[in-house]
Design an enzyme around this catalytic site. Structure first.
Site, short mmCIF file in Angstrom:
data_model
loop_
_atom_site.label_atom_id
_atom_site.label_comp_id
_atom_site.label_asym_id
_atom_site.label_seq_id
_atom_site.Cartn_x
_atom_site.Cartn_y
_atom_site.Cartn_z
N GLY A 183 55.48 80.09 57.60
CA GLY A 183 55.00 78.72 57.53
C GLY A 183 54.79 78.11 58.91
O GLY A 183 54.70 76.90 59.05
N GLY A 184 54.70 78.98 59.94
CA GLY A 184 54.41 78.46 61.28
C GLY A 184 55.51 77.63 61.89
O GLY A 184 55.29 76.91 62.85
N SER A 280 55.17 86.08 59.28
CA SER A 280 54.41 85.01 59.92
C SER A 280 55.33 84.24 60.88
O SER A 280 55.90 84.83 61.79
CB SER A 280 53.80 84.10 58.84
#
Length: 588
Positions: A183-184, A280
């Site tokens: 989710g960055g 991610s």
């Protein structure tokens, strides 16, 4: 300025709290922006209130003193169902059986980071009396939604979830897999739903661990950590308090790993075989923790999915911080226009509502999955630029898995025509567009005239695939431990998929065994890929070498052979992934 002198006015700053109460609650009776924290809105501040969430359970006996829906009070353990109970360092917890595993959900691993604990290193969770019913997922941390139109979450969010095989032996000690969600570092949670990856309304958590645990005979841990501005703000006033600032989300992850070291044996886990894996933004965090002296010894294997690894430049962190301070009216005194001191700015920000902070314009992402507030070199958790640390060998050496999906961004661009493709390249790359089009012509055999596939490939290679390949080369050259490199190519068969390709996050649907769950009508090829990933990843957690009966041998990636495993229903060991394309980006 209410027409009543301070000597007679019971509320000198007009903030709705009597001066005598503010003094008792530790807030400033002459500063209207500094009000007492009152979590249950009963007009008794938390510092004085014995039941902060108003659930009828005294804070001293409540493992969740700020969550009115949960507490730790439960009946005395039922010894007839002893396998569901586990004793950890903060008390006894009661789990539930799920698909062949025992689940313990919403377990506090640190204290809630609220009030004066906002933007501070995590502190120990409170112990409880009685039995804690660990039967429900925790709330997620404050964040904007994917469309940046709504926000949600609560700061009291630092909990973890554990699954262990229900049939494990009394003395069995199993490998442990700790997962960090993506989710960055500004979105996501341990319960991020499938509808974030698919075009449907399925709210099943993507990272539910019961099938991975039961099928793979491992203990699985997922967790929430602080995000965005609440997890990664840097500020001189915070440095004055602790000697460093920023990276609170990474500090949370480290504390969760310490929790695992202290407690995982209570649910059948082996603290000497802890595999940290993430995807991610979570994969980036795994990578950064591999470089962190503070995380040394807390895990012994690592897997990084769909990264690149890196930290935010400090200059950018300062720019976004100052923009947020101005937007939240915490940079200067509104009456005099003089700049507030560092301590005053911090106090002002701590007085702001969490949702207001994460929904601020200056707290929104800067670009493609690039949060405004991200990990930054702080001299404490992160001591240097990640790629330099890997190149020099100055990191925690261990066996690692690293890789990317075949077409990471296939879900982002789905309707670009062949005629539109050059325009997208020109708009993105400017003076370099001609070179990019020469390397990635629309008539290239792997595009077949598909503008969406061509542009998605360009962006995937530039931002994920090739930086990961370079990182793999640095790791392979700087440590003796094995490195295993992969490329994931299995394309979802469901019509609910968001793109035509193995796009971002889809590998996790196989690893977390959703093809065996209720959410999919999986094909035989998908079930094979799911079973292969289960064997490779769980054997790696157990031994440091990914393997499986009847599966392709996954060889170590080194500078000479550059082996990688192509993962789909026809497993292949190949060499030199995307060599030509990545040499192009390295030289651009």
């Amino acid at each position: 300025m209410d027409g009543e002198c301070d000597a007679l006015d019971p509320d000198d700053d007009g903030d709705g709290w009597f001066d005598v109460d503010e003094i008792a609650c530790g807030s400033d009776p002459l500063n209207s922006s500094d009000i007492p924290l009152d979590s249950d809105a009963d007009d008794i501040c938390d510092l004085v209130d014995n039941d902060d969430d108003g659930d009828g359970v005294n804070d001293d006996d409540d493992a969740f003193p700020l969550d009115s829906n949960r507490s730790a009070v439960a009946p005395v353990p039922d010894t007839s169902n002893a396998s569901l109970y586990a004793t950890i360092d903060t008390g006894i917890m009661l789990g539930t059986e799920e698909e062949g595993s025992i689940a313990y959900k919403g377990v506090p691993y640190v204290a809630p980071p609220i009030g004066e604990l906002r933007w501070r290193p995590p502190v120990a969770a409170a112990a409880w009396t009685g039995v804690f019913n660990a039967d429900s997922y925790p709330p997620f941390c404050p964040q904007p939604d994917n469309n940046l139109g709504e926000v949600g979450g609560v700061e009291d969010c630092l909990y973890l979830n554990v699954w262990t095989p229900a049939d494990r032996g009394v003395n069995e000690s199993l490998p442990v897999m700790v997962f960090l969600h993506g989710g960055g570092n500004f979105l996501g949670s341990s319960t991020s739903p499938l509808n974030g990856t698919l075009e449907n309304t399925n709210s099943t958590p993507t990272y539910e661990g019961q099938r991975l645990s039961a099928h793979g005979r491992v203990v699985v841990v997922t967790l929430n950590y602080r995000l965005g501005v609440l997890g990664f703000l840097t500020h001189p006033g915070l440095i004055d308090e602790e000697g460093y600032s920023g990276n609170y989300g990474l500090m949370d992850q480290i504390e969760a790993l310490k929790w695992v070291q202290r407690n995982i044996a209570a649910v059948g886990g082996d603290s000497e075989r802890v595999m940290l894996f993430g995807q991610s933004g979570g994969g980036r965090d795994v990578c950064l923790l591999v470089t962190s002296p503070k995380a040394a010894g807390l895990f012994s294997r690592a897997a990084m999915h769909s990264i690149p690894c890196g930290n935010q430049p400090y200059s950018q962190a300062v720019t976004t911080r100052n923009a947020l301070l101005a937007e939240m009216s915490c940079q200067t005194d509104g009456a005099t226009s003089t700049e507030l001191t560092a301590a005053e700015q911090v106090a002002c920000m701590r007085g702001k509502d969490a949702i207001g902070l994460v929904s601020a314009v200056s707290a929104q992402p800067l670009g493609l999955a690039s949060g405004a507030f991200r990990p930054t070199i702080d001299g404490n958790i992160i001591t240097g630029i990640a790629r330099s640390l890997f190149a020099s060998g100055d990191y925690n050496h261990m066996p690692m898995i690293i890789g990317t999906n075949g077409l990471e961004y296939a879900h982002r661009w789905t309707d670009i025509t062949a005629a539109q493709y050059p325009g997208y390249i020109n708009a993105t790359f400017g003076s370099d567009a001609a070179a990019v089009l020469a390397q990635y012509p629309i008539n290239r055999s792997d595009f077949a005239g598909d503008g969406s596939k061509a542009y998605s490939t360009v962006m995937s290679d530039k931002n994920a695939v090739c930086p990961t390949r370079s990182l793999a080369a640095s790791i392979a050259a700087s440590q003796a431990d094995d490195l295993f490199y992969y490329r994931f190519h299995q394309v979802l068969s469901t019509t609910d998929r968001k793109g035509d390709g193995a796009y971002h996050t889809t590998e996790l649907l196989y690893l977390f065994q959703h093809m065996s769950g209720d959410a999919f009508s999986a094909t035989d090829d998908e079930r094979f890929t799911e079973a292969a990933m289960l064997e490779y990843w769980t054997s790696f957690a157990a031994t440091g070498v990914p393997s499986g009966d009847g599966l392709a041998t996954w060889l170590n990636h080194d500078a000479t052979d550059e082996y990688y495993l192509s993962i789909n229903s026809t497993l292949e060991l190949l060499q030199r992934a995307k060599e030509s394309d990545c040499e192009f980006w390295n030289g651009l």
